[in-house]
Write an enzyme that holds these catalytic residues in place. Sequence first.
Site, mmCIF file in Angstrom:
data_model
loop_
_atom_site.group_PDB
_atom_site.id
_atom_site.type_symbol
_atom_site.label_atom_id
_atom_site.label_comp_id
_atom_site.label_asym_id
_atom_site.label_seq_id
_atom_site.Cartn_x
_atom_site.Cartn_y
_atom_site.Cartn_z
ATOM 1 N N PRO A 45 21.432 -27.551 39.097
ATOM 2 C CA PRO A 45 21.817 -27.970 37.742
ATOM 3 C C PRO A 45 22.312 -29.420 37.701
ATOM 4 C CG PRO A 45 23.327 -26.274 38.572
ATOM 5 C CD PRO A 45 22.263 -26.461 39.609
ATOM 6 N N GLU A 72 27.475 -21.597 45.001
ATOM 7 C CA GLU A 72 28.180 -22.752 44.463
ATOM 8 C C GLU A 72 27.476 -24.064 44.769
ATOM 9 O OE1 GLU A 72 30.791 -22.292 42.317
ATOM 10 O OE2 GLU A 72 29.884 -20.325 42.669
ATOM 11 N N ARG A 99 -0.849 -26.053 36.670
ATOM 12 C CA ARG A 99 -1.792 -26.032 35.548
ATOM 13 C C ARG A 99 -2.327 -27.422 35.216
ATOM 14 N NH1 ARG A 99 0.238 -27.398 30.728
ATOM 15 N NH2 ARG A 99 -1.240 -26.184 29.519
ATOM 16 N N ASP A 153 -1.285 -30.531 24.939
ATOM 17 C CA ASP A 153 -0.014 -29.851 25.165
ATOM 18 C C ASP A 153 1.118 -30.523 24.406
ATOM 19 O OD1 ASP A 153 -1.121 -28.150 26.981
ATOM 20 O OD2 ASP A 153 -0.297 -29.156 28.750
#
Length: 248
Positions: free
Chosen positions: A105, A133, A171, A186
């Site tokens: 993150p 963590e 893809r 897209d």
Amino acid sequence: MLQAGRLRSSQMKIDVLTIFPEFFGQVFDFGIIRRAKAAQIVEINVHDLRDFTTDKHRMVDDRPFGGGDGMVLKPEPIFEAVEKLTGTPDRGNYPAGTRVVLLSPQGKPFEQKAAKAYAEETDHLILICGRYEGVDERVNERLVTDEISIGDYVLSGGEPAAVVLVDAIVRLLPEALGSETSADNDSFSDGLLDCPHYTRPAEFRGMNVPEVLLNGNHAEIEKWRRDKALEKTRLNRMDLLEGENGEM
Ligand code: ADE
């Protein structure tokens, strides 16, 4: 973004490092990814980090120095794995076209243009799934070329994020989508979200497909699609229209 101007050679190789290899079960066995694997456009291998431990308990994590909650992934198995896969435990010496990504993150937000850059320029992609963590920071210092987050929320581990990267990248590999489809339209490929789509039946539960899509006038259809893409972007993602200087 990665190595300007460098194009990948033939097949892309993806190695995923995780302490939960079973998580990946059949996720890479459907649709475009399955086809790309069958056509040898991509090879995907999932590795259990425990296989790279040397202690009898096969320990992959430990308590954080300095105290605090949770466990931190130990550096040794990750260094062993990356060294085995690239030939070196030092990001300064990886073969050309190698990227080692840590999913976390704390990483840079993953965007379509990064997916495109990997698809075009990377021969060997190693995805390290963080856990608990965190991951011992020496992994970041010495091994990782890109720390990537898939969004501003905290997952319990990097595994779902690794699946997201693999899907978004594979893809876009040349030949992977097949001739009947294209990634050119897209969302994000032109800075806007994609326009709405309709298929048969033309009338369904009292809801009608917009007339313009049925009349075969391609110029009008293009204009309608562009207008609707703008409208959708304004509604859901105003930030995409604001540009880097806050202007349209
Ligand atoms: N691991 C935990 N949360 C994550 C996120 N948002 N993106 C990538 N890896 C993660």
